[in-house]
Design a protein around this motif. Sequence first.
Motif, PDB file in Angstrom:
ATOM      1  N   TRP A  53       0.816  -1.215   0.000  1.00 39.58           N
ATOM      2  CA  TRP A  53       0.000   0.000   0.000  1.00 39.58           C
ATOM      3  C   TRP A  53       0.851   1.266   0.000  1.00 39.58           C
ATOM      4  O   TRP A  53       0.389   2.326  -0.436  1.00 39.58           O
ATOM      5  N   PHE A  54       2.079   1.153   0.476  1.00 39.25           N
ATOM      6  CA  PHE A  54       2.957   2.323   0.434  1.00 39.25           C
ATOM      7  C   PHE A  54       3.226   2.733  -1.007  1.00 39.25           C
ATOM      8  O   PHE A  54       3.349   3.918  -1.310  1.00 39.25           O
ATOM      9  N   PHE A  55       3.302   1.761  -1.895  1.00 39.99           N
ATOM     10  CA  PHE A  55       3.505   2.069  -3.309  1.00 39.99           C
ATOM     11  C   PHE A  55       2.240   2.652  -3.934  1.00 39.99           C
ATOM     12  O   PHE A  55       2.297   3.566  -4.753  1.00 39.99           O
ATOM     13  N   LEU A  56       1.079   2.123  -3.525  1.00 36.36           N
ATOM     14  CA  LEU A  56      -0.177   2.508  -4.169  1.00 36.36           C
ATOM     15  C   LEU A  56      -0.794   3.790  -3.615  1.00 36.36           C
ATOM     16  O   LEU A  56      -1.419   4.552  -4.361  1.00 36.36           O
ATOM     17  N   LEU A  57      -0.640   4.044  -2.322  1.00 36.68           N
ATOM     18  CA  LEU A  57      -1.405   5.108  -1.681  1.00 36.68           C
ATOM     19  C   LEU A  57      -0.591   6.312  -1.201  1.00 36.68           C
ATOM     20  O   LEU A  57      -1.178   7.344  -0.873  1.00 36.68           O
ATOM     21  N   SER A  58       0.727   6.200  -1.151  1.00 34.44           N
ATOM     22  CA  SER A  58       1.515   7.262  -0.523  1.00 34.44           C
ATOM     23  C   SER A  58       1.376   8.604  -1.226  1.00 34.44           C
ATOM     24  O   SER A  58       1.143   9.639  -0.586  1.00 34.44           O
ATOM     25  N   VAL A  59       1.522   8.602  -2.531  1.00 35.21           N
ATOM     26  CA  VAL A  59       1.420   9.874  -3.263  1.00 35.21           C
ATOM     27  C   VAL A  59       0.000  10.447  -3.184  1.00 35.21           C
ATOM     28  O   VAL A  59      -0.162  11.638  -2.876  1.00 35.21           O
ATOM     29  N   PRO A  60      -1.051   9.642  -3.427  1.00 32.85           N
ATOM     30  CA  PRO A  60      -2.404  10.184  -3.241  1.00 32.85           C
ATOM     31  C   PRO A  60      -2.642  10.726  -1.824  1.00 32.85           C
ATOM     32  O   PRO A  60      -3.316  11.750  -1.643  1.00 32.85           O
ATOM     33  N   ALA A  61      -2.087  10.038  -0.804  1.00 35.89           N
ATOM     34  CA  ALA A  61      -2.251  10.513   0.580  1.00 35.89           C
ATOM     35  C   ALA A  61      -1.552  11.851   0.780  1.00 35.89           C
ATOM     36  O   ALA A  61      -2.060  12.736   1.482  1.00 35.89           O
ATOM     37  N   GLY A  62      -0.370  12.022   0.170  1.00 35.15           N
ATOM     38  CA  GLY A  62       0.341  13.292   0.269  1.00 35.15           C
ATOM     39  C   GLY A  62      -0.432  14.429  -0.363  1.00 35.15           C
ATOM     40  O   GLY A  62      -0.480  15.552   0.160  1.00 35.15           O
ATOM     41  N   ILE A  63      -1.066  14.142  -1.513  1.00 42.22           N
ATOM     42  CA  ILE A  63      -1.888  15.157  -2.191  1.00 42.22           C
ATOM     43  C   ILE A  63      -3.109  15.500  -1.338  1.00 42.22           C
ATOM     44  O   ILE A  63      -3.458  16.677  -1.159  1.00 42.22           O
ATOM     45  N   TRP A  64      -3.750  14.444  -0.812  1.00 39.16           N
ATOM     46  CA  TRP A  64      -4.955  14.634  -0.003  1.00 39.16           C
ATOM     47  C   TRP A  64      -4.660  15.469   1.238  1.00 39.16           C
ATOM     48  O   TRP A  64      -5.414  16.397   1.568  1.00 39.16           O
ATOM     49  N   GLN A  65      -3.558  15.164   1.918  1.00 36.45           N
ATOM     50  CA  GLN A  65      -3.280  15.892   3.148  1.00 36.45           C
ATOM     51  C   GLN A  65      -2.900  17.340   2.882  1.00 36.45           C
ATOM     52  O   GLN A  65      -3.067  18.204   3.738  1.00 36.45           O
ATOM     53  N   SER A  66      -2.397  17.643   1.677  1.00 38.59           N
ATOM     54  CA  SER A  66      -2.096  19.037   1.349  1.00 38.59           C
ATOM     55  C   SER A  66      -3.379  19.853   1.245  1.00 38.59           C
ATOM     56  O   SER A  66      -3.361  21.082   1.362  1.00 38.59           O
ATOM     57  N   LYS A  67      -4.504  19.167   1.042  1.00 38.60           N
ATOM     58  CA  LYS A  67      -5.786  19.860   0.913  1.00 38.60           C
ATOM     59  C   LYS A  67      -6.569  19.894   2.231  1.00 38.60           C
ATOM     60  O   LYS A  67      -7.230  20.889   2.527  1.00 38.60           O
ATOM     61  N   VAL A  68      -6.504  18.815   3.025  1.00 48.18           N
ATOM     62  CA  VAL A  68      -7.331  18.763   4.236  1.00 48.18           C
ATOM     63  C   VAL A  68      -6.528  18.934   5.520  1.00 48.18           C
ATOM     64  O   VAL A  68      -7.103  19.141   6.594  1.00 48.18           O
ATOM     65  N   GLY A  69      -5.208  18.808   5.447  1.00 48.25           N
ATOM     66  CA  GLY A  69      -4.372  18.983   6.636  1.00 48.25           C
ATOM     67  C   GLY A  69      -3.819  17.668   7.165  1.00 48.25           C
ATOM     68  O   GLY A  69      -4.460  16.619   7.065  1.00 48.25           O
ATOM     69  N   LYS A  70      -2.636  17.745   7.741  1.00 45.05           N
ATOM     70  CA  LYS A  70      -1.934  16.543   8.210  1.00 45.05           C
ATOM     71  C   LYS A  70      -2.626  15.896   9.409  1.00 45.05           C
ATOM     72  O   LYS A  70      -2.690  14.671   9.520  1.00 45.05           O
ATOM     73  N   ASP A 198       1.431  25.528  -0.458  1.00 53.61           N
ATOM     74  CA  ASP A 198       0.514  25.933  -1.530  1.00 53.61           C
ATOM     75  C   ASP A 198      -0.119  24.690  -2.136  1.00 53.61           C
ATOM     76  O   ASP A 198       0.448  24.043  -3.010  1.00 53.61           O
ATOM     77  N   SER A 199      -1.315  24.341  -1.655  1.00 54.14           N
ATOM     78  CA  SER A 199      -1.961  23.099  -2.076  1.00 54.14           C
ATOM     79  C   SER A 199      -2.323  23.095  -3.552  1.00 54.14           C
ATOM     80  O   SER A 199      -2.505  22.038  -4.152  1.00 54.14           O
ATOM     81  N   THR A 200      -2.432  24.265  -4.164  1.00 51.90           N
ATOM     82  CA  THR A 200      -2.798  24.311  -5.574  1.00 51.90           C
ATOM     83  C   THR A 200      -1.689  23.749  -6.454  1.00 51.90           C
ATOM     84  O   THR A 200      -1.920  23.385  -7.594  1.00 51.90           O
ATOM     85  N   GLN A 201      -0.466  23.698  -5.943  1.00 50.32           N
ATOM     86  CA  GLN A 201       0.654  23.199  -6.727  1.00 50.32           C
ATOM     87  C   GLN A 201       0.863  21.700  -6.553  1.00 50.32           C
ATOM     88  O   GLN A 201       1.645  21.096  -7.279  1.00 50.32           O
ATOM     89  N   VAL A 202       0.177  21.100  -5.582  1.00 49.45           N
ATOM     90  CA  VAL A 202       0.406  19.691  -5.277  1.00 49.45           C
ATOM     91  C   VAL A 202      -0.541  18.812  -6.086  1.00 49.45           C
ATOM     92  O   VAL A 202      -1.759  18.956  -6.000  1.00 49.45           O
ATOM     93  N   SER A 203       0.020  17.929  -6.901  1.00 48.25           N
ATOM     94  CA  SER A 203      -0.765  17.000  -7.707  1.00 48.25           C
ATOM     95  C   SER A 203       0.044  15.719  -7.881  1.00 48.25           C
ATOM     96  O   SER A 203       1.225  15.662  -7.539  1.00 48.25           O
ATOM     97  N   PHE A 204      -0.614  14.711  -8.440  1.00 42.61           N
ATOM     98  CA  PHE A 204       0.088  13.459  -8.701  1.00 42.61           C
ATOM     99  C   PHE A 204       1.254  13.713  -9.645  1.00 42.61           C
ATOM    100  O   PHE A 204       2.356  13.191  -9.467  1.00 42.61           O
ATOM    101  N   SER A 205       1.018  14.565 -10.616  1.00 45.11           N
ATOM    102  CA  SER A 205       2.059  14.895 -11.593  1.00 45.11           C
ATOM    103  C   SER A 205       3.228  15.619 -10.944  1.00 45.11           C
ATOM    104  O   SER A 205       4.393  15.313 -11.212  1.00 45.11           O
ATOM    105  N   SER A 206       2.912  16.587 -10.058  1.00 47.75           N
ATOM    106  CA  SER A 206       3.992  17.353  -9.426  1.00 47.75           C
ATOM    107  C   SER A 206       4.835  16.478  -8.511  1.00 47.75           C
ATOM    108  O   SER A 206       6.037  16.689  -8.370  1.00 47.75           O
ATOM    109  N   CYS A 207       4.199  15.467  -7.896  1.00 50.30           N
ATOM    110  CA  CYS A 207       4.952  14.538  -7.048  1.00 50.30           C
ATOM    111  C   CYS A 207       5.929  13.721  -7.889  1.00 50.30           C
ATOM    112  O   CYS A 207       7.115  13.624  -7.571  1.00 50.30           O
ATOM    113  N   LEU A 208       5.412  13.142  -8.967  1.00 50.87           N
ATOM    114  CA  LEU A 208       6.257  12.301  -9.807  1.00 50.87           C
ATOM    115  C   LEU A 208       7.341  13.109 -10.512  1.00 50.87           C
ATOM    116  O   LEU A 208       8.437  12.599 -10.763  1.00 50.87           O
TER     117      LEU A 208
END
Length: 390
Positions: A53-70, A198-208
């Motif tokens: 799950w670390f491979f599948l969910l880590s990046v989406p979780a990072g994006i999500w928390q940038s929007k709702v908070g850690k 700046d949550s507007t800059q955080v996306s799956f693409s920006s992570c990769l």
Amino acid sequence: MKKIHPKIVLPVLFSFLIVSFVDLVGTGVDELKQSSETPAYLLQLIPFVAFIWFFLLSVPAGIWQSKVGKKKVLSLSILITAIGLFVPVIGNTLPVILLSFSLLGIGNTIMQVSANPLLMDVVPDEKASGFLSFSQFIKSLGSMIGPYVAAVVGPLIAQSIGFEGEGAWRFGLYLFGAISVLAFVWLSYTSINEEQTDSTQVSFSSCLQLLGNKYIALMVLGIFAIVGVDVAINSNIGAFLQLKIGVEEEAAKYGKTVYFFAKMIGTFIGGVILMKGNASKFLKVSALLALIFVLTLTMVENAVAAWVLIGLVSLGVSNVFPLIFSITVGQYPARSNEISGLMMMAISGGAIFPFLVSLAMEYHLNGGLWVIFGLLLYILLLTILKPTKL
């Protein structure tokens, strides 16, 4: 300058005890090995379903928390972990345990994506490496007592309520589930002011896209390697002690307790040193010592020497994860959510390398150790070559 407020820092640190519960994968492997005829390499599905799950969910979780908070993300992850720990009430079969550890893996993935940067938010920047190492001390404490709770406390709880069925070790999981619920309540009622990005800059693409940065890419691979080492030792050390050293099966199960006890000591010492010490130099020394001790372990056949060397290997690797994490985030603090997601994705090394180590041991008693040696060699080269920040 940020100050340390115990009422804020303590519930965040306590969440790292919950992080440790995923290390019960080794106990799950050992317990099912005793109660089923499932081949040892298939039992490695337990760490696989926990860490993939670390491979599948880590990046989406990072994006999500940038929007709702850690803090919100961390609280939810603790709750998911608690649910996973109560799932084995259904039974003691491999499918049920796989479901339980899948939920532990999902919760743990999201938890580590949020807990590490949240801790850095609530402590002074110059003490971040020290606190991250101390958080790993708390995690190691939980990892160390986990096998004991499952093997001893769990059956005692089962006996006290008159349970006589198979799988009494599961009652240890229920105890950890109750602790997780307490951690959820404590954190939920704690007010935390998070550092905003700046949550507007955080996306799956920006992570990769960050992987295009050579420095970040190599450091992420460092996390991939060190978690592979950690989980592979956790889930295979019992088999190694039995097959190569001749330790009895029941005693061999506590090889992981020695490993995590030494890791607990190492992270505590590391936390103290890193409050004022140089993180980069400490990382180099840690990797070098671990490499030497693993190499020595391939040469011994004496039980006492093997137990001692397992502890020394643990001391060497104990601070590598928090060091790599804090050094990298310290270079790019504005990209902490994305870097955290990428580094937690790299924890999927814990899903892959236990298989490889176990299979290597099928061909040669030292085969698994040579795989671990190769991973540690990469980390050492990383500290020597010193990839520059771009």
